[in-house]
Design a protein around this motif. Structure first.
Motif, PDB file in Angstrom:
ATOM      1  N   PHE A 119       0.831  -1.209   0.000  1.00 36.59           N
ATOM      2  CA  PHE A 119       0.000   0.000   0.000  1.00 36.59           C
ATOM      3  C   PHE A 119       0.864   1.258   0.000  1.00 36.59           C
ATOM      4  N   ALA A 120       1.897   1.274   0.848  1.00 36.55           N
ATOM      5  CA  ALA A 120       2.781   2.445   0.923  1.00 36.55           C
ATOM      6  C   ALA A 120       3.454   2.700  -0.422  1.00 36.55           C
ATOM      7  N   ALA A 121       3.943   1.625  -1.063  1.00 42.34           N
ATOM      8  CA  ALA A 121       4.558   1.775  -2.383  1.00 42.34           C
ATOM      9  C   ALA A 121       3.526   2.232  -3.405  1.00 42.34           C
ATOM     10  N   GLY A 122       2.300   1.745  -3.264  1.00 40.03           N
ATOM     11  CA  GLY A 122       1.234   2.102  -4.204  1.00 40.03           C
ATOM     12  C   GLY A 122       0.888   3.575  -4.164  1.00 40.03           C
ATOM     13  N   ILE A 123       0.682   4.123  -2.954  1.00 37.70           N
ATOM     14  CA  ILE A 123       0.330   5.542  -2.897  1.00 37.70           C
ATOM     15  C   ILE A 123       1.522   6.413  -3.285  1.00 37.70           C
ATOM     16  N   GLY A 124       2.747   5.911  -3.038  1.00 38.25           N
ATOM     17  CA  GLY A 124       3.924   6.644  -3.499  1.00 38.25           C
ATOM     18  C   GLY A 124       3.968   6.728  -5.014  1.00 38.25           C
ATOM     19  N   CYS A 125       3.671   5.611  -5.688  1.00 35.75           N
ATOM     20  CA  CYS A 125       3.663   5.590  -7.161  1.00 35.75           C
ATOM     21  C   CYS A 125       2.545   6.460  -7.719  1.00 35.75           C
ATOM     22  N   ILE A 126       1.371   6.395  -7.097  1.00 33.28           N
ATOM     23  CA  ILE A 126       0.234   7.172  -7.598  1.00 33.28           C
ATOM     24  C   ILE A 126       0.503   8.667  -7.485  1.00 33.28           C
ATOM     25  N   SER A 127       1.013   9.108  -6.341  1.00 29.29           N
ATOM     26  CA  SER A 127       1.287  10.542  -6.154  1.00 29.29           C
ATOM     27  C   SER A 127       2.403  11.014  -7.088  1.00 29.29           C
ATOM     28  N   LEU A 128       3.427  10.179  -7.293  1.00 24.05           N
ATOM     29  CA  LEU A 128       4.489  10.538  -8.235  1.00 24.05           C
ATOM     30  C   LEU A 128       3.949  10.614  -9.657  1.00 24.05           C
ATOM     31  N   SER A 129       3.055   9.703  -9.997  1.00 21.05           N
ATOM     32  CA  SER A 129       2.471   9.711 -11.347  1.00 21.05           C
ATOM     33  C   SER A 129       1.704  11.002 -11.601  1.00 21.05           C
ATOM     34  N   VAL A 130       0.977  11.472 -10.583  1.00 12.73           N
ATOM     35  CA  VAL A 130       0.208  12.709 -10.744  1.00 12.73           C
ATOM     36  C   VAL A 130       1.149  13.904 -10.898  1.00 12.73           C
ATOM     37  N   ALA A 131       2.268  13.889 -10.170  1.00 12.70           N
ATOM     38  CA  ALA A 131       3.254  14.963 -10.301  1.00 12.70           C
ATOM     39  C   ALA A 131       3.759  15.056 -11.742  1.00 12.70           C
ATOM     40  N   PHE A 132       3.949  13.910 -12.387  1.00 12.09           N
ATOM     41  CA  PHE A 132       4.344  13.913 -13.798  1.00 12.09           C
ATOM     42  C   PHE A 132       3.189  14.355 -14.690  1.00 12.09           C
ATOM     43  N   MET A 133       1.994  13.868 -14.411  1.00  9.57           N
ATOM     44  CA  MET A 133       0.837  14.202 -15.243  1.00  9.57           C
ATOM     45  C   MET A 133       0.532  15.696 -15.234  1.00  9.57           C
ATOM     46  N   PHE A 134       0.818  16.356 -14.124  1.00  8.73           N
ATOM     47  CA  PHE A 134       0.593  17.796 -14.041  1.00  8.73           C
ATOM     48  C   PHE A 134       1.495  18.569 -15.000  1.00  8.73           C
ATOM     49  N   ARG A 135       2.524  17.914 -15.512  1.00  7.50           N
ATOM     50  CA  ARG A 135       3.529  18.602 -16.321  1.00  7.50           C
ATOM     51  C   ARG A 135       3.472  18.219 -17.798  1.00  7.50           C
ATOM     52  N   THR A 136       2.407  17.576 -18.216  1.00  4.48           N
ATOM     53  CA  THR A 136       2.241  17.226 -19.616  1.00  4.48           C
ATOM     54  C   THR A 136       1.047  17.969 -20.198  1.00  4.48           C
ATOM     55  N   TYR A 137       1.088  18.225 -21.494  1.00  4.45           N
ATOM     56  CA  TYR A 137      -0.036  18.882 -22.163  1.00  4.45           C
ATOM     57  C   TYR A 137      -0.974  17.856 -22.797  1.00  4.45           C
ATOM     58  N   LEU A 138      -0.572  16.582 -22.780  1.00  5.46           N
ATOM     59  CA  LEU A 138      -1.396  15.546 -23.394  1.00  5.46           C
ATOM     60  C   LEU A 138      -2.709  15.391 -22.623  1.00  5.46           C
ATOM     61  N   PRO A 139      -3.741  14.822 -23.266  1.00  4.09           N
ATOM     62  CA  PRO A 139      -5.078  14.804 -22.661  1.00  4.09           C
ATOM     63  C   PRO A 139      -5.082  14.227 -21.252  1.00  4.09           C
ATOM     64  N   PRO A 140      -5.729  14.932 -20.320  1.00  2.00           N
ATOM     65  CA  PRO A 140      -5.795  14.446 -18.941  1.00  2.00           C
ATOM     66  C   PRO A 140      -6.742  13.259 -18.830  1.00  2.00           C
ATOM     67  N   GLN A 141      -6.630  12.512 -17.740  1.00  2.00           N
ATOM     68  CA  GLN A 141      -7.598  11.466 -17.462  1.00  2.00           C
ATOM     69  C   GLN A 141      -8.973  12.115 -17.250  1.00  2.00           C
ATOM     70  N   ILE A 142     -10.032  11.352 -17.444  1.00  2.00           N
ATOM     71  CA  ILE A 142     -11.390  11.891 -17.403  1.00  2.00           C
ATOM     72  C   ILE A 142     -11.743  12.533 -16.058  1.00  2.00           C
ATOM     73  N   PRO A 143     -11.351  11.984 -14.900  1.00  2.00           N
ATOM     74  CA  PRO A 143     -11.686  12.680 -13.648  1.00  2.00           C
ATOM     75  C   PRO A 143     -11.126  14.097 -13.587  1.00  2.00           C
ATOM     76  N   GLU A 144      -9.880  14.286 -14.063  1.00  2.00           N
ATOM     77  CA  GLU A 144      -9.292  15.632 -14.076  1.00  2.00           C
ATOM     78  C   GLU A 144     -10.018  16.530 -15.085  1.00  2.00           C
ATOM     79  N   LEU A 145     -10.363  15.964 -16.254  1.00  3.71           N
ATOM     80  CA  LEU A 145     -11.113  16.722 -17.259  1.00  3.71           C
ATOM     81  C   LEU A 145     -12.481  17.123 -16.715  1.00  3.71           C
TER      82      LEU A 145
END
Length: 227
Positions: A119-145
Protein backbone atom coordinates in the motif's frame (compact mmCIF):
# COMPACT_ATOMS: atom_id res chain seq x y z
CA UNK A 1 23.20 19.15 -12.66
CA UNK A 2 21.89 19.17 -16.20
CA UNK A 3 18.21 18.38 -16.45
CA UNK A 4 16.74 15.76 -18.76
CA UNK A 5 14.87 17.92 -21.25
CA UNK A 6 11.81 17.77 -23.49
CA UNK A 7 9.92 15.50 -21.14
CA UNK A 8 6.40 16.84 -21.73
CA UNK A 9 5.25 13.80 -23.70
CA UNK A 10 7.27 11.26 -21.70
CA UNK A 11 5.71 12.65 -18.52
CA UNK A 12 2.36 11.31 -19.73
CA UNK A 13 3.85 7.86 -20.39
CA UNK A 14 5.61 7.74 -17.01
CA UNK A 15 2.49 8.99 -15.25
CA UNK A 16 0.26 6.38 -16.89
CA UNK A 17 2.58 3.46 -16.15
CA UNK A 18 3.27 4.54 -12.56
CA UNK A 19 -0.38 5.24 -11.75
CA UNK A 20 -1.51 1.84 -13.05
CA UNK A 21 1.25 0.13 -11.06
CA UNK A 22 0.25 2.06 -7.95
CA UNK A 23 -3.40 1.04 -8.31
CA UNK A 24 -2.36 -2.62 -8.60
CA UNK A 25 -0.19 -2.37 -5.48
CA UNK A 26 -3.03 -0.76 -3.53
CA UNK A 27 -5.44 -3.41 -4.81
CA UNK A 28 -3.16 -6.24 -3.69
CA UNK A 29 -2.72 -4.63 -0.28
CA UNK A 30 -6.43 -5.07 0.43
CA UNK A 31 -6.35 -1.95 2.59
CA UNK A 32 -8.60 0.15 0.37
CA UNK A 33 -8.58 1.88 -2.99
CA UNK A 34 -9.01 5.52 -3.95
CA UNK A 35 -12.51 6.86 -4.47
CA UNK A 36 -11.97 6.76 -8.25
CA UNK A 37 -10.62 3.20 -8.34
CA UNK A 38 -13.04 1.60 -5.87
CA UNK A 39 -16.31 1.67 -7.94
CA UNK A 40 -14.86 -0.05 -11.04
CA UNK A 41 -13.04 -2.58 -8.82
CA UNK A 42 -16.32 -3.47 -7.08
CA UNK A 43 -18.07 -3.87 -10.43
CA UNK A 44 -15.20 -6.03 -11.70
CA UNK A 45 -15.28 -8.29 -8.62
CA UNK A 46 -19.06 -8.70 -8.98
CA UNK A 47 -19.19 -9.35 -12.72
CA UNK A 48 -15.91 -11.09 -13.56
CA UNK A 49 -17.35 -14.63 -13.32
CA UNK A 50 -20.36 -13.72 -15.46
CA UNK A 51 -18.35 -11.58 -17.93
CA UNK A 52 -14.77 -12.91 -18.25
CA UNK A 53 -13.80 -10.00 -20.51
CA UNK A 54 -14.79 -7.49 -17.81
CA UNK A 55 -11.32 -6.97 -16.39
CA UNK A 56 -10.40 -4.43 -13.73
CA UNK A 57 -8.87 -2.23 -16.43
CA UNK A 58 -11.97 -2.51 -18.62
CA UNK A 59 -14.19 -1.63 -15.66
CA UNK A 60 -11.97 1.39 -14.98
CA UNK A 61 -12.23 2.97 -18.42
CA UNK A 62 -15.93 2.17 -18.82
CA UNK A 63 -16.59 3.82 -15.46
CA UNK A 64 -14.62 6.86 -16.57
CA UNK A 65 -16.47 6.83 -19.88
CA UNK A 66 -19.78 7.12 -18.01
CA UNK A 67 -18.26 10.02 -16.08
CA UNK A 68 -17.45 11.69 -19.41
CA UNK A 69 -21.09 11.35 -20.53
CA UNK A 70 -22.30 12.88 -17.25
CA UNK A 71 -19.84 15.75 -17.71
CA UNK A 72 -21.13 16.47 -21.22
CA UNK A 73 -24.72 16.53 -19.93
CA UNK A 74 -23.78 18.88 -17.10
CA UNK A 75 -21.89 21.36 -19.27
CA UNK A 76 -24.20 20.86 -22.28
CA UNK A 77 -21.28 20.63 -24.63
CA UNK A 78 -19.32 17.97 -26.46
CA UNK A 79 -16.01 18.33 -28.25
CA UNK A 80 -14.13 15.70 -30.19
CA UNK A 81 -11.06 16.44 -28.09
CA UNK A 82 -12.91 15.02 -25.08
CA UNK A 83 -12.59 11.60 -26.73
CA UNK A 84 -8.81 11.88 -26.41
CA UNK A 85 -9.25 11.77 -22.64
CA UNK A 86 -11.35 8.64 -23.04
CA UNK A 87 -8.55 7.19 -25.17
CA UNK A 88 -6.16 8.02 -22.34
CA UNK A 89 -8.46 6.12 -20.02
CA UNK A 90 -8.52 3.10 -22.33
CA UNK A 91 -4.72 3.07 -22.49
CA UNK A 92 -4.57 3.34 -18.71
CA UNK A 93 -6.98 0.40 -18.38
CA UNK A 94 -4.85 -1.74 -20.71
CA UNK A 95 -1.69 -0.87 -18.78
CA UNK A 96 -3.50 -1.66 -15.52
CA UNK A 97 -4.46 -5.10 -16.80
CA UNK A 98 -0.90 -5.72 -17.99
CA UNK A 99 0.45 -4.89 -14.52
CA UNK A 100 -2.15 -7.25 -13.00
CA UNK A 101 -0.94 -9.98 -15.35
CA UNK A 102 2.69 -9.38 -14.36
CA UNK A 103 1.82 -9.18 -10.64
CA UNK A 104 -0.26 -12.36 -10.61
CA UNK A 105 -3.76 -10.89 -10.44
CA UNK A 106 -5.55 -8.70 -7.92
CA UNK A 107 -5.68 -11.11 -4.99
CA UNK A 108 -4.43 -9.48 -1.82
CA UNK A 109 -1.19 -10.43 -0.10
CA UNK A 110 -1.44 -12.69 2.94
CA UNK A 111 0.94 -11.15 5.46
CA UNK A 112 0.12 -7.76 6.98
CA UNK A 113 3.70 -6.59 6.48
CA UNK A 114 3.49 -7.26 2.73
CA UNK A 115 0.09 -5.56 2.56
CA UNK A 116 1.30 -2.41 4.33
CA UNK A 117 4.46 -2.22 2.20
CA UNK A 118 2.42 -2.76 -0.96
CA UNK A 119 0.00 0.00 0.00
CA UNK A 120 2.78 2.44 0.92
CA UNK A 121 4.56 1.77 -2.38
CA UNK A 122 1.23 2.10 -4.20
CA UNK A 123 0.33 5.54 -2.90
CA UNK A 124 3.92 6.64 -3.50
CA UNK A 125 3.66 5.59 -7.16
CA UNK A 126 0.23 7.17 -7.60
CA UNK A 127 1.29 10.54 -6.15
CA UNK A 128 4.49 10.54 -8.23
CA UNK A 129 2.47 9.71 -11.35
CA UNK A 130 0.21 12.71 -10.74
CA UNK A 131 3.25 14.96 -10.30
CA UNK A 132 4.34 13.91 -13.80
CA UNK A 133 0.84 14.20 -15.24
CA UNK A 134 0.59 17.80 -14.04
CA UNK A 135 3.53 18.60 -16.32
CA UNK A 136 2.24 17.23 -19.62
CA UNK A 137 -0.04 18.88 -22.16
CA UNK A 138 -1.40 15.55 -23.39
CA UNK A 139 -5.08 14.80 -22.66
CA UNK A 140 -5.79 14.45 -18.94
CA UNK A 141 -7.60 11.47 -17.46
CA UNK A 142 -11.39 11.89 -17.40
CA UNK A 143 -11.69 12.68 -13.65
CA UNK A 144 -9.29 15.63 -14.08
CA UNK A 145 -11.11 16.72 -17.26
CA UNK A 146 -14.44 16.47 -15.41
CA UNK A 147 -13.23 18.78 -12.64
CA UNK A 148 -11.74 21.33 -15.04
CA UNK A 149 -14.71 21.56 -17.41
CA UNK A 150 -17.49 21.50 -14.80
CA UNK A 151 -15.70 24.13 -12.71
CA UNK A 152 -15.25 26.26 -15.82
CA UNK A 153 -18.86 25.84 -16.94
CA UNK A 154 -20.42 26.63 -13.55
CA UNK A 155 -17.77 29.20 -12.61
CA UNK A 156 -16.83 27.36 -9.44
CA UNK A 157 -13.47 26.68 -7.83
CA UNK A 158 -11.85 23.44 -8.99
CA UNK A 159 -11.20 22.22 -5.40
CA UNK A 160 -14.92 22.49 -4.66
CA UNK A 161 -15.86 20.46 -7.74
CA UNK A 162 -13.12 17.96 -6.92
CA UNK A 163 -14.51 17.54 -3.42
CA UNK A 164 -18.05 17.02 -4.74
CA UNK A 165 -16.79 14.45 -7.25
CA UNK A 166 -14.76 12.60 -4.60
CA UNK A 167 -17.65 12.48 -2.15
CA UNK A 168 -20.01 11.31 -4.90
CA UNK A 169 -17.64 8.50 -5.86
CA UNK A 170 -17.20 7.57 -2.20
CA UNK A 171 -20.97 7.36 -1.72
CA UNK A 172 -21.25 5.30 -4.91
CA UNK A 173 -18.50 2.98 -3.66
CA UNK A 174 -20.34 2.35 -0.39
CA UNK A 175 -23.63 1.73 -2.21
CA UNK A 176 -22.13 -0.64 -4.79
CA UNK A 177 -20.11 -2.54 -2.18
CA UNK A 178 -23.02 -3.09 0.18
CA UNK A 179 -25.59 -3.87 -2.53
CA UNK A 180 -23.41 -6.09 -4.74
CA UNK A 181 -21.06 -7.76 -2.25
CA UNK A 182 -22.65 -7.24 1.16
CA UNK A 183 -19.41 -5.86 2.59
CA UNK A 184 -17.07 -2.90 2.11
CA UNK A 185 -15.16 -4.40 -0.82
CA UNK A 186 -12.42 -2.09 -2.07
CA UNK A 187 -13.00 0.39 0.76
CA UNK A 188 -10.88 0.58 3.89
CA UNK A 189 -8.53 2.64 5.97
CA UNK A 190 -6.40 3.04 2.85
CA UNK A 191 -9.21 4.94 1.13
CA UNK A 192 -9.02 7.58 3.86
CA UNK A 193 -5.20 7.61 3.81
CA UNK A 194 -5.14 8.19 0.05
CA UNK A 195 -7.68 11.02 0.32
CA UNK A 196 -5.63 12.76 3.03
CA UNK A 197 -2.07 12.01 1.90
CA UNK A 198 -2.28 12.27 -1.89
CA UNK A 199 -2.09 16.07 -2.23
CA UNK A 200 0.86 16.50 0.22
CA UNK A 201 2.73 13.64 -1.46
CA UNK A 202 2.21 15.20 -4.90
CA UNK A 203 3.71 18.46 -3.60
CA UNK A 204 6.59 16.50 -2.05
CA UNK A 205 7.37 14.76 -5.35
CA UNK A 206 7.14 17.98 -7.37
CA UNK A 207 10.47 19.37 -6.16
CA UNK A 208 12.70 16.43 -7.26
CA UNK A 209 10.69 16.04 -10.48
CA UNK A 210 11.38 19.67 -11.42
CA UNK A 211 14.99 19.33 -10.28
CA UNK A 212 15.85 16.47 -12.62
CA UNK A 213 13.53 17.09 -15.57
CA UNK A 214 12.35 19.93 -17.76
CA UNK A 215 9.07 19.63 -19.59
CA UNK A 216 9.37 21.36 -22.94
CA UNK A 217 7.41 19.58 -25.68
CA UNK A 218 9.10 17.50 -28.34
CA UNK A 219 6.16 18.29 -30.63
CA UNK A 220 5.23 21.99 -30.21
CA UNK A 221 2.61 21.87 -32.98
CA UNK A 222 0.81 19.02 -31.23
CA UNK A 223 0.88 20.96 -27.97
CA UNK A 224 -0.61 24.01 -29.70
CA UNK A 225 -3.38 21.94 -31.30
CA UNK A 226 -4.33 20.19 -28.06
CA UNK A 227 -4.47 23.44 -26.15
Amino acid sequence: MKKIGKMAEMAWVIGTVLCAFGVVLCTKSGLGLSMMAAPPFILHITLRDLLPWFTQGTAQYLFEGSMLLIMCVLIRRFRLKFLLSFLSGVIFGVVLDLWLLVMGGNGQYVSMAARVLSFAAGIGCISLSVAFMFRTYLPPQIPELFVMKVAESFRKDQPRIKLILDLSCLALSFALALILTGKLTGIGVGTVVIAVANAPLIRLWSKPVDKFFSFEPMFPKLEKWLK
